[in-house]
Design a protein around this motif. Structure first.
Motif, PDB file in Angstrom:
ATOM      1  N   ASP A  81       0.910  -1.328  -0.097  1.00 53.81           N
ATOM      2  CA  ASP A  81       0.018   0.045  -0.123  1.00 53.81           C
ATOM      3  C   ASP A  81       0.835   1.232   0.127  1.00 53.81           C
ATOM      4  O   ASP A  81       1.633   1.452   1.030  1.00 53.81           O
ATOM      5  CB  ASP A  81      -0.875  -0.157   1.409  1.00 53.81           C
ATOM      6  CG  ASP A  81      -1.725   1.106   1.385  1.00 53.81           C
ATOM      7  OD1 ASP A  81      -1.973   2.112   0.101  1.00 53.81           O
ATOM      8  OD2 ASP A  81      -2.802   1.170   2.379  1.00 53.81           O
TER       9      ASP A  81
ATOM     10  N   THR B 139      -0.146   4.107  -0.225  1.00 53.11           N
ATOM     11  CA  THR B 139      -0.619   5.448   0.468  1.00 53.11           C
ATOM     12  C   THR B 139       0.153   5.977   1.457  1.00 53.11           C
ATOM     13  O   THR B 139       0.676   5.531   2.400  1.00 53.11           O
ATOM     14  CB  THR B 139      -2.087   5.059   1.056  1.00 53.11           C
ATOM     15  OG1 THR B 139      -2.759   4.310  -0.073  1.00 53.11           O
ATOM     16  CG2 THR B 139      -2.907   6.510   1.199  1.00 53.11           C
TER      17      THR B 139
ATOM     18  N   CYS C 238       6.987   2.231   5.209  1.00 53.94           N
ATOM     19  CA  CYS C 238       5.406   2.682   4.975  1.00 53.94           C
ATOM     20  C   CYS C 238       4.910   1.821   3.766  1.00 53.94           C
ATOM     21  O   CYS C 238       3.637   1.421   4.170  1.00 53.94           O
ATOM     22  CB  CYS C 238       5.260   4.133   4.439  1.00 53.94           C
ATOM     23  SG  CYS C 238       3.781   4.800   4.453  1.00 53.94           S
ATOM     24  N   VAL C 239       5.479   1.727   2.652  1.00 51.52           N
ATOM     25  CA  VAL C 239       4.707   1.057   1.723  1.00 51.52           C
ATOM     26  C   VAL C 239       4.581  -0.657   1.906  1.00 51.52           C
ATOM     27  O   VAL C 239       3.779  -1.302   1.202  1.00 51.52           O
ATOM     28  CB  VAL C 239       5.275   1.234   0.472  1.00 51.52           C
ATOM     29  CG1 VAL C 239       5.366   2.401  -0.130  1.00 51.52           C
ATOM     30  CG2 VAL C 239       6.645   0.558   0.253  1.00 51.52           C
TER      31      VAL C 239
ATOM     32  N   LYS D 226       3.265  -1.663   4.696  1.00 53.10           N
ATOM     33  CA  LYS D 226       2.308  -2.016   5.529  1.00 53.10           C
ATOM     34  C   LYS D 226       0.891  -1.201   4.958  1.00 53.10           C
ATOM     35  O   LYS D 226       1.124  -0.159   4.377  1.00 53.10           O
ATOM     36  CB  LYS D 226       2.302  -1.507   7.086  1.00 53.10           C
ATOM     37  CG  LYS D 226       3.411  -2.279   7.745  1.00 53.10           C
ATOM     38  CD  LYS D 226       3.370  -1.669   9.101  1.00 53.10           C
ATOM     39  CE  LYS D 226       4.613  -1.900  10.250  1.00 53.10           C
ATOM     40  NZ  LYS D 226       4.624  -1.404  11.231  1.00 53.10           N
ATOM     41  N   PRO D 227      -0.140  -1.868   5.120  1.00 57.70           N
ATOM     42  CA  PRO D 227      -1.503  -1.008   4.734  1.00 57.70           C
ATOM     43  C   PRO D 227      -1.646   0.223   5.600  1.00 57.70           C
ATOM     44  O   PRO D 227      -1.344   0.411   6.664  1.00 57.70           O
ATOM     45  CB  PRO D 227      -2.372  -2.170   4.869  1.00 57.70           C
ATOM     46  CG  PRO D 227      -2.126  -3.174   5.941  1.00 57.70           C
ATOM     47  CD  PRO D 227      -0.604  -3.144   5.815  1.00 57.70           C
ATOM     48  N   GLY D 228      -2.350   1.242   4.874  1.00 61.10           N
ATOM     49  CA  GLY D 228      -2.575   2.254   5.398  1.00 61.10           C
ATOM     50  C   GLY D 228      -1.681   3.336   5.282  1.00 61.10           C
ATOM     51  O   GLY D 228      -0.489   3.218   4.870  1.00 61.10           O
TER      52      GLY D 228
ATOM     53  N   SER E 128       0.847   3.450   8.985  1.00 67.32           N
ATOM     54  CA  SER E 128       2.201   2.531   8.628  1.00 67.32           C
ATOM     55  C   SER E 128       3.378   3.563   8.466  1.00 67.32           C
ATOM     56  O   SER E 128       4.298   2.727   8.194  1.00 67.32           O
ATOM     57  CB  SER E 128       1.608   1.979   7.195  1.00 67.32           C
ATOM     58  OG  SER E 128       1.762   3.035   6.148  1.00 67.32           O
TER      59      SER E 128
HETATM   60 NA    NA Z   1       1.162   2.165   3.946  1.00 65.73          NA
END
Ligand code: NA
Ligand code: ADP
Length: 294
Positions: free
Chosen positions: A239, A241, A275-276, A278-280, A284
């Protein structure tokens, strides 16, 4: 600790997950709904705090339940919210539809963010006491220009994420030290799709540019030097985001500590790569100990 002021947006993301997004006039039954704290300003503030910065958030939430949740979330992350005002009316919201291909469609209602049209003496003082000021373009431009000008006049380094991309007035760019667009924003601002070419154009307006390139890493360019490509760690992304906001938050912390640019970019890339995986988005964002251990 590096003192960082973030002048930016705070939104509640209202996310609907559905197999297929509805067309015009159509209703579909979705699968799941989530409320997730967001806004580029708040996300960068959380990222910088977790990366080890002493962060003050300047902006506004509404006087609704979302406002309380957004403020609590920032405080929980260790962000100082004394200058996060509570405005009459609703908090900013982002209404997001995500389909099974991962594609999304988003409506942002600025709400309380839209009332931040000017800064008061408290905000100006907080900026002056910081080493860096982080800004994005989700608050009224008048406030962003005022913040950038105040920072510059006090010798505070200014970093702008030009998102959402829009034509930028000289009265803003003249006060920006470092511009951090992603590939799409860089292309839109410069009229050049190729990142090296985009960087050359953007350097006419600001002294330093970092163009983030997703899984490819980032391109760093400064006036008078050759652009340098920094590769991102190769990871299994689930993820992306919030990757850009994590990158900028961590970059600000490392630059504020006086680390050389190459080292600061490595720190930021490591944070974004975590960060990428993990989801969210804000959930994250990695803590300093995780970044240093990676
Ligand atoms: Na993420
Ligand atoms: P934005 O999230 O603003 O669109 P990017 O997609 O360019 O920005 O990502 C910002 C940074 O996050 C990149 O420069 C890179 O360091 C990191 N990143 C993004 N996607 C990946 C990935 N798949 N693998 C590793 N790092 C990534």
């Amino acid at each position: 600790m590096t003192r960082i002021a973030v002048l930016g947006s705070t939104n509640m993301d209202l996310v609907a997950y559905t197999a297929r997004a509805p067309g015009r006039g159509e209703t579909v039954t979705g699968r799941e709904f989530r409320t997730v704290p967001g806004g580029k300003g708040a996300n960068q503030a959380v990222a910088a705090a977790r990366a080890g910065g002493e962060v003050a958030m300047i902006g506004a939430v509404g006087d609704d339940a979302y406002g309380t949740l957004l403020r609590d979330g920032l405080e929980h992350a260790g962000v100082d919210t004394d200058l996060l005002h509570t405005a009459d009316g609703p908090s900013g919201t982002a209404h997001i539809v995500v389909d099974d291909t991962g594609a999304n469609a988003i409506v942002v209602i600025p709400g309380a963010n839209g009332v931040v049209t000017a800064l008061g003496p408290g905000e100006i003082a907080a900026i002056a006491e910081s080493e860096l000021l982080l800004m994005q373009l989700e608050l009224p431009l008048s406030a962003v220009v005022e913040g950038a000008r105040a920072a510059r006049s006090q010798g505070v380094r200014t970093i702008l994420t030009p998102s959402p991309a829009q034509p930028l007035p000289h009265e803003l760019l003249d006060h920006i030290d470092l511009l951090v667009p992603n590939e799409h924003e860089a292309a839109e601002l410069s009229g050049q799709a190729e990142p090296h070419a985009a960087a050359q154009i953007l350097l006419r307006q600001v002294p330093e540019v970092v163009i983030t390139l997703g899984a490819k890493g980032c391109l760093y360019a400064a006036r008078g030097g050759e652009p340098v490509l920094f590769e991102a760690p190769s990871v299994n992304a689930v993820d992306t985001t919030g990757a850009g906001d994590t990158f900028v938050g961590a970059l600000a912390v490392a630059l504020g500590e006086g680390r050389p640019v190459a080292e600061a970019l490595a720190f930021a890339s490591a944070a974004a790569a975590l960060c990428v995986q993990k989801p969210g988005a804000s959930t994250s964002m990695p803590y300093r100990s995780e970044i240093e251990a990676s």
